[in-house]
Motif scaffolding. Structure first.
Motif, short mmCIF file in Angstrom:
data_model
loop_
_atom_site.label_atom_id
_atom_site.label_comp_id
_atom_site.label_asym_id
_atom_site.label_seq_id
_atom_site.Cartn_x
_atom_site.Cartn_y
_atom_site.Cartn_z
N GLN A 89 25.68 5.20 3.14
CA GLN A 89 24.74 6.15 2.56
C GLN A 89 23.76 5.44 1.64
N ASN A 90 24.25 4.54 0.81
CA ASN A 90 23.34 3.79 -0.06
C ASN A 90 22.48 2.83 0.76
N GLU A 91 23.07 2.21 1.79
CA GLU A 91 22.31 1.30 2.65
C GLU A 91 21.13 2.03 3.28
N ARG A 92 21.37 3.22 3.79
CA ARG A 92 20.30 3.97 4.45
C ARG A 92 19.25 4.43 3.46
N LEU A 93 19.67 4.77 2.26
CA LEU A 93 18.71 5.17 1.24
C LEU A 93 17.76 4.02 0.90
N VAL A 94 18.29 2.82 0.68
CA VAL A 94 17.42 1.71 0.30
C VAL A 94 16.56 1.24 1.48
N LEU A 95 17.07 1.38 2.70
CA LEU A 95 16.24 1.05 3.87
C LEU A 95 15.08 2.04 3.99
N ALA A 96 15.33 3.31 3.69
CA ALA A 96 14.25 4.29 3.69
C ALA A 96 13.21 3.94 2.64
N ALA A 97 13.68 3.52 1.46
CA ALA A 97 12.76 3.13 0.39
C ALA A 97 11.96 1.89 0.78
N MET A 98 12.62 0.93 1.39
CA MET A 98 11.93 -0.27 1.86
C MET A 98 10.86 0.10 2.89
N ALA A 99 11.20 1.01 3.80
CA ALA A 99 10.24 1.45 4.82
C ALA A 99 9.03 2.11 4.17
N LEU A 100 9.27 2.96 3.17
CA LEU A 100 8.16 3.63 2.50
C LEU A 100 7.27 2.63 1.77
N GLY A 101 7.90 1.65 1.10
CA GLY A 101 7.11 0.63 0.42
C GLY A 101 6.25 -0.16 1.40
N THR A 102 6.82 -0.45 2.56
CA THR A 102 6.07 -1.17 3.60
C THR A 102 4.89 -0.34 4.09
N ALA A 103 5.12 0.95 4.31
CA ALA A 103 4.04 1.83 4.76
C ALA A 103 2.94 1.93 3.71
N GLU A 104 3.31 2.00 2.45
CA GLU A 104 2.32 2.06 1.37
C GLU A 104 1.45 0.80 1.35
N ALA A 105 2.10 -0.35 1.49
CA ALA A 105 1.36 -1.61 1.50
C ALA A 105 0.42 -1.70 2.70
N ALA A 106 0.88 -1.21 3.85
CA ALA A 106 0.04 -1.23 5.05
C ALA A 106 -1.19 -0.35 4.88
N LEU A 107 -1.00 0.82 4.29
CA LEU A 107 -2.14 1.71 4.06
C LEU A 107 -3.11 1.11 3.05
N ASP A 108 -2.60 0.51 1.99
CA ASP A 108 -3.47 -0.12 0.99
C ASP A 108 -4.32 -1.21 1.63
N ALA A 109 -3.68 -2.07 2.43
CA ALA A 109 -4.40 -3.18 3.06
C ALA A 109 -5.44 -2.66 4.05
N THR A 110 -5.09 -1.61 4.77
CA THR A 110 -6.00 -1.08 5.77
C THR A 110 -7.17 -0.35 5.14
N LEU A 111 -6.91 0.35 4.05
CA LEU A 111 -7.99 1.01 3.34
C LEU A 111 -9.02 -0.01 2.86
N ALA A 112 -8.54 -1.11 2.29
CA ALA A 112 -9.46 -2.16 1.85
C ALA A 112 -10.23 -2.75 3.03
N TRP A 113 -9.55 -2.90 4.16
CA TRP A 113 -10.18 -3.50 5.34
C TRP A 113 -11.29 -2.60 5.89
N VAL A 114 -10.99 -1.31 6.08
CA VAL A 114 -11.98 -0.44 6.72
C VAL A 114 -13.16 -0.16 5.80
N LYS A 115 -12.98 -0.29 4.50
CA LYS A 115 -14.10 -0.11 3.58
C LYS A 115 -15.01 -1.34 3.56
N ALA A 116 -14.44 -2.50 3.89
CA ALA A 116 -15.23 -3.74 3.89
C ALA A 116 -15.78 -4.10 5.26
#
Length: 389
Positions: free
Chosen positions: A252-279
């Motif tokens: 249960q804890n393993e799955r919780l932290v994997l979900a958090a890791m996945a969300l952090g990865t998605a956030e970073a991907a969106l941040d990088a892509t937002l910067a890219w498409v604006k430039a």
């Protein structure tokens, strides 16, 4: 995590918003100063250096959830989610995986299921980052179906003799201490599985091969073989026959932290892509000026934010000792699929650069793929959810 959200939880949450945010700032600074500058080399080498893991131990990152008597901070599931989310934001999924397996997955077996003698012996080194842990459950014919484990442990006097093979084991090459699931009573099904602590260098135990993966390149992954490996009976982890229930609890804890890791990865991907498409310029303007791209990124951002609120609400409930099997199964399925949806779109909006090895988005997309598999495949999670409906 929004500070107002934490404050709104009232007295049930033992830590203040400021303390969680201090942890977030510390992890984020460590990622920027210690992980990102060197992680490309770790991707090539296939593992995270011991010096980094020891440094994380010195800074207290491996004791977030553990008692002060072992050098820990005695925080809770919300703190683990903060830690995992920021590691996910590093964009180096392999490094994040290797770290989280030690901090929140494998070491949890030692702490929650170990005797006082076992905890006193191992936990201080685990928290300091000197004793690195791995959990060896998966086998060639037993992944999500943990009841199908075939590794055997036969009692012989004051020892158990282990025979079998483990596959896809994170930290499998470089760990010092392995939490190994084996069957002590094959006819008892789930009630016949027992956990054991096996030290590196134990006769009869060896790394058969280091595995070559599509993603998570900087986490070492191995096939392990136990051939008449004799383990002292005192290394049994928890009660005999209780290993399956230990795995289900710790998952249960393993799955919780994997979900958090996945969300952090998605956030970073969106941040990088937002910067890219604006430039990025195309057809007389920035890619951001194209409504189809703006709308797609806006919707993905909304989905990530909604999942993040669900994540922290569930972490708080877990910290309060609520039964969160349904919610954690939902999060694992939702976030594992969402990070792949985000990564696919972000590669698309990067165009050719999205598949270049020099681009973080290319690495994010490779690393994201396993997040819908590791720790419980989406299909398994959906079956769990359906059984509770």
């Amino acid at each position: 995590m929004d500070k107002a959200w934490v404050s709104a939880q009232g007295p049930g949450l033992p830590w203040t918003a400021g303390e969680y945010e201090t942890l977030r700032d510390q992890v984020r600074r460590f990622v920027e100063e210690e992980i990102k500058p060197s992680a490309d080399h770790w991707e090539q080498d296939g593992f995270v250096p011991r010096s980094i893991l020891r440094r994380m131990g010195e800074l207290g990152f491996f004791g977030i959830r553990y008692p002060t008597e072992y050098g820990g901070a005695e925080m809770d599931a919300v703190a683990s989610v903060v830690f995992a989310e920021e590691l996910g934001r590093s964009t180096y999924g392999g490094a994040a995986d290797a770290i989280l397996v030690h901090s929140d997955m494998a070491s949890a077996y030692v702490f929650h299921d170990g005797s006082k003698a076992q905890r006193d012996r191992w936990m201080p080194g685990i928290v300091r980052g000197e004793t690195i842990t791995a959990v060896a459950i998966t086998e060639p014919d037993a992944g999500s179906d943990m009841k199908a484990i075939r590794t055997r442990a036969r009692r012989d006097g004051d020892s158990f003799v282990l025979n079998g093979t483990k596959l896809y084991i994170t930290n499998g090459v470089h760990a010092d201490l392995y939490c190994v699931a084996a069957t002590t009573n094959a006819s008892a099904g789930a009630n016949g599985i027992t956990m054991f602590l096996v030290e590196k260098g134990t006769p009869g135990f060896h790394v058969a091969r280091e595995l070559d993966k599509q993603g998570w390149r900087s986490s070492d992954t191995a096939e392990l073989v136990f051939n008449d490996c004799r383990v002292p009976a005192e290394n049994m982890l928890g009660a005999e026959g209780q290993g399956f229930y230990s795995m289900m609890r710790n998952l249960q804890n393993e799955r919780l932290v994997l979900a958090a890791m996945a969300l952090g990865t998605a956030e970073a991907a969106l941040d990088a892509t937002l910067a890219w498409v604006k430039a990025r310029r195309a057809f007389g303007g920035a890619l951001w000026d194209m409504q189809a791209i703006r709308h797609r990124l806006a919707m993905l951002s909304a989905k990530v934010e909604a999942a993040r609120e669900f994540l922290y609400a569930t972490a708080w409930r877990m910290a309060a000792d609520d039964d969160c099997l349904r919610e954690i199964s939902m999060l694992k399925a939702l976030c594992g699929e969402l990070v792949n949806e985000v990564a696919y779109a972000c590669v698309q909006f990067h165009g050719a650069m999205g598949v270049m090895r020099e681009s973080p988005i290319e690495r994010i997309a490779r690393d994201a793929r396993i997040l819908s598999i590791a720790g419980g495949a989406t299909e398994v999670m959906l079956d769990v959810i359906a059984s509770l409906m």
